[in-house]
Design a protein around this motif. Sequence first.
Motif, mmCIF file in Angstrom:
data_model
loop_
_atom_site.group_PDB
_atom_site.id
_atom_site.type_symbol
_atom_site.label_atom_id
_atom_site.label_comp_id
_atom_site.label_asym_id
_atom_site.label_seq_id
_atom_site.Cartn_x
_atom_site.Cartn_y
_atom_site.Cartn_z
ATOM 1 N N ARG A 159 21.408 -19.049 36.784
ATOM 2 C CA ARG A 159 22.369 -20.143 36.615
ATOM 3 C C ARG A 159 21.899 -21.104 35.529
ATOM 4 O O ARG A 159 22.682 -21.495 34.647
ATOM 5 C CB ARG A 159 22.546 -20.884 37.945
ATOM 6 C CG ARG A 159 23.438 -22.124 37.857
ATOM 7 C CD ARG A 159 23.627 -22.741 39.240
ATOM 8 N NE ARG A 159 22.339 -23.109 39.842
ATOM 9 C CZ ARG A 159 22.177 -23.370 41.137
ATOM 10 N NH1 ARG A 159 23.197 -23.327 41.964
ATOM 11 N NH2 ARG A 159 20.989 -23.701 41.600
ATOM 12 N N ALA A 289 22.211 -19.885 45.624
ATOM 13 C CA ALA A 289 22.652 -19.295 44.360
ATOM 14 C C ALA A 289 22.682 -17.776 44.512
ATOM 15 O O ALA A 289 21.829 -17.179 45.166
ATOM 16 C CB ALA A 289 21.711 -19.702 43.236
ATOM 17 N N TYR A 296 25.572 -15.006 37.145
ATOM 18 C CA TYR A 296 25.636 -15.976 38.236
ATOM 19 C C TYR A 296 27.051 -16.033 38.781
ATOM 20 O O TYR A 296 28.032 -16.179 38.030
ATOM 21 C CB TYR A 296 25.202 -17.352 37.731
ATOM 22 C CG TYR A 296 25.328 -18.436 38.768
ATOM 23 C CD1 TYR A 296 24.526 -18.426 39.901
ATOM 24 C CD2 TYR A 296 26.261 -19.458 38.619
ATOM 25 C CE1 TYR A 296 24.647 -19.418 40.870
ATOM 26 C CE2 TYR A 296 26.374 -20.455 39.569
ATOM 27 C CZ TYR A 296 25.574 -20.421 40.694
ATOM 28 O OH TYR A 296 25.700 -21.395 41.655
#
Length: 316
Positions: A159, A289, A296
């Motif tokens: 990310r 995440a 991502y």
Amino acid sequence: MRALLVVNPRATATTERSRDVLVRALESAVELTVRYTERRGHATTLARAAAESGVDVVVTLGGDGTINEAVNGLLTAPAALAGLPGPAAYRVPALAVVPGGSTNVFARALGLPADWVDGTSVILDGLRDGRHRVINLGRADDRYFTFAAGLGLDAAVIRRVEQARLRGRTSTPGLYLRTMVGQFLTGLDRADPPMTLERPGETSDTGLGTIIVQNTAPWTYAGSRPVDPNPDASFDLGLDVLALRRLSVSGTTRTVTQLAWRSGEPHGKQVLRLHDLADFTVMSSRPQAFQLDGDYLGERQKVHFVSVRSALRVIC
């Protein structure tokens, strides 16, 4: 033979010259249609439409993200979902990949050349000789992945790297390393590992701080060096897992060192390694995440992983 070439014009190693040479080479062997991706997810739409129209081969020129989208397009086409007997690999077009990204994990894991010129030659030879390989894929909920998935630290680093690339940074091993250090030191709650891994018929593994899932080996590359937490992972087997129970500074540093210097498979009391899994679920007490094949995909608190056997034919 009909083929669709899906080109990501923004891929790191893609140039106008490479595209033109590849098009001319493929046109000498197949009836070719060329389409350019215009947005994230567009390769999925293009590959699904190609499968619906009866195309024999979908060729991608781009990175691992473009490949992932194309694979998901193929395997969500009506022919793949029809419930007909036999593997999905033989109900949808074959896939051929020309490396055009910065890392090209999937192509390299298949043993394909890193250079796009050599990779094109392999594809042409494979098309001429009718050569392909049938591989297994992973599926996370309703999305397929080719080589790896991750929850926690791994995905949080991706990310941050994607955010850096949007600001104009170039994707390099050094950028990933600096980002990992920064995320580890400032972006994690290491004291309370939130994740649990559940397997049918097995005791749950609790208190996990980060989880890496592999469909093949290696997991990724740092430049020319393979990073290989589960070296027995294979396109021919189920899914492998590496998880860290607590993200302590000393324990995580030791694991990263083992990976970086290939000093044996990661081990220690905080390391969980599982091999050849068909089906498992990861749950978390707070959002984590989440990434597939290096892209991502936001945050998740529950993901169901499945190994999909004989899912795809690859020209190689």
